[in-house]
Design a protein around this motif. Structure first.
Motif, short mmCIF file in Angstrom:
data_model
loop_
_atom_site.label_atom_id
_atom_site.label_comp_id
_atom_site.label_asym_id
_atom_site.label_seq_id
_atom_site.Cartn_x
_atom_site.Cartn_y
_atom_site.Cartn_z
N ILE A 166 0.82 -1.21 0.00
CA ILE A 166 0.00 0.00 0.00
C ILE A 166 0.86 1.27 0.00
N ASP A 167 2.04 1.22 0.63
CA ASP A 167 2.88 2.42 0.71
C ASP A 167 3.42 2.83 -0.66
N THR A 168 3.89 1.83 -1.43
CA THR A 168 4.50 2.17 -2.74
C THR A 168 3.54 1.97 -3.89
N LEU A 169 2.37 1.35 -3.59
CA LEU A 169 1.43 0.97 -4.65
C LEU A 169 2.10 0.07 -5.69
N PHE A 170 2.92 -0.86 -5.18
CA PHE A 170 3.49 -1.90 -6.05
C PHE A 170 2.61 -3.14 -5.92
N SER A 171 2.10 -3.63 -7.06
CA SER A 171 1.15 -4.75 -7.01
C SER A 171 1.50 -5.84 -8.01
N CYS A 172 1.19 -7.07 -7.63
CA CYS A 172 1.44 -8.22 -8.50
C CYS A 172 0.13 -8.97 -8.72
N TRP A 173 -0.07 -9.39 -9.97
CA TRP A 173 -1.33 -10.01 -10.37
C TRP A 173 -1.06 -11.25 -11.21
N ILE A 174 -1.97 -12.23 -11.11
CA ILE A 174 -1.88 -13.40 -12.01
C ILE A 174 -3.26 -13.64 -12.62
#
Ligand SMILES: C[S@@+](CC[C@H](N)C(=O)[O-])C[C@H]1O[C@@H](n2cnc3c(N)ncnc32)[C@H](O)[C@@H]1O
Length: 200
Positions: A189-197
């Motif tokens: 949430i802090d960096t808004l780095f997200s991973c999706w599959i």
């Protein structure tokens, strides 16, 4: 080409890495280019299978690909970028670093055949269309809210058509513009780095 010892130093901090770029590009790095630690995290999520082709949508001066390619030399990293001057800079730095597994394509991502790529990365590429001109990279392209909407919808549809198992890493990007067919597997949430599959 720079030596391996110098390379270790180059890849050790954002400040050192950004020294590879011309002054005006370096000065806007904190606003527009992926930090090296995010590039490493994204690449380690995307480069799961040797030989994978991974695309950075809106690759700028190549900071994601040039970091990902260094750490994961059994995958190929491609960047597509609409501004030709940024593509030239990315290619110059690639040559200096001697990386063989990165390539930069000049053009609009909507003209690209996404079936050539297995996994995807992006750092909020269309955001410039929504902000004041002081936050634009430059004024060489048109900006508008309708362009944002067009690109975001176009990308949504392209991603939705990719096969199950497709991986996507996003940075500083809206979680709501990702198709429901992708499952969120990690989100900082802090960096808004997200991973999706993609699941279906
Ligand atoms: C925030 S920068 C990120 C650059 C790079 N991915 C990185 O993380 O270092 C977004 C880039 O996307 C590019 N871009 C925006 N819309 C694009 C489009 N339709 N086709 C290709 N590139 C685009 C912009 O020119 C800009 O260089």
């Amino acid at each position: 080409m720079i030596s391996n010892t110098t390379k270790e130093s180059v890849y050790s901090t954002n400040k050192n890495f950004d020294q590879l770029y011309p002054g005006p590009i370096r000065r806007i790095s904190y606003l527009h280019w992926t930090p090296i630690e995010i590039a490493q995290q994204a690449a380690s999520f995307l480069a799961v299978t040797p030989g994978s082709n991974i695309l950075d949508i809106g690759s700028g001066v190549g900071k994601f690909c040039l970091n990902a390619g260094y750490y994961f030399n059994d995958c190929n990293f491609y960047g597509v970028e609409q501004r030709s001057n940024l593509v030239s800079i990315a290619r110059q730095v690639q040559e200096q670093l001697g990386l063989k597994n990165t390539s930069f394509i000049h053009g609009d991502f909507t003209q690209l055949d996404f079936s050539a790529f297995d996994h995807f990365y992006f750092y909020n590429p269309f955001y410039e269309n929504l902000v004041d001109e002081s936050l634009h990279i430059d004024d060489s392209i048109n900006h508008s809210e309708s362009l944002y909407e067009y690109y975001a919808t176009y990308l949504y549809n392209l991603l939705d058509k990719r096969p199950a198992g497709t991986r996507l890493a996003t940075y500083q990007s809206s979680l709501t513009r990702i198709p429901a067919s992708y499952q969120l597997v990690k989100c900082d949430i802090d960096t808004l780095f997200s991973c999706w599959i993609k699941t279906e």
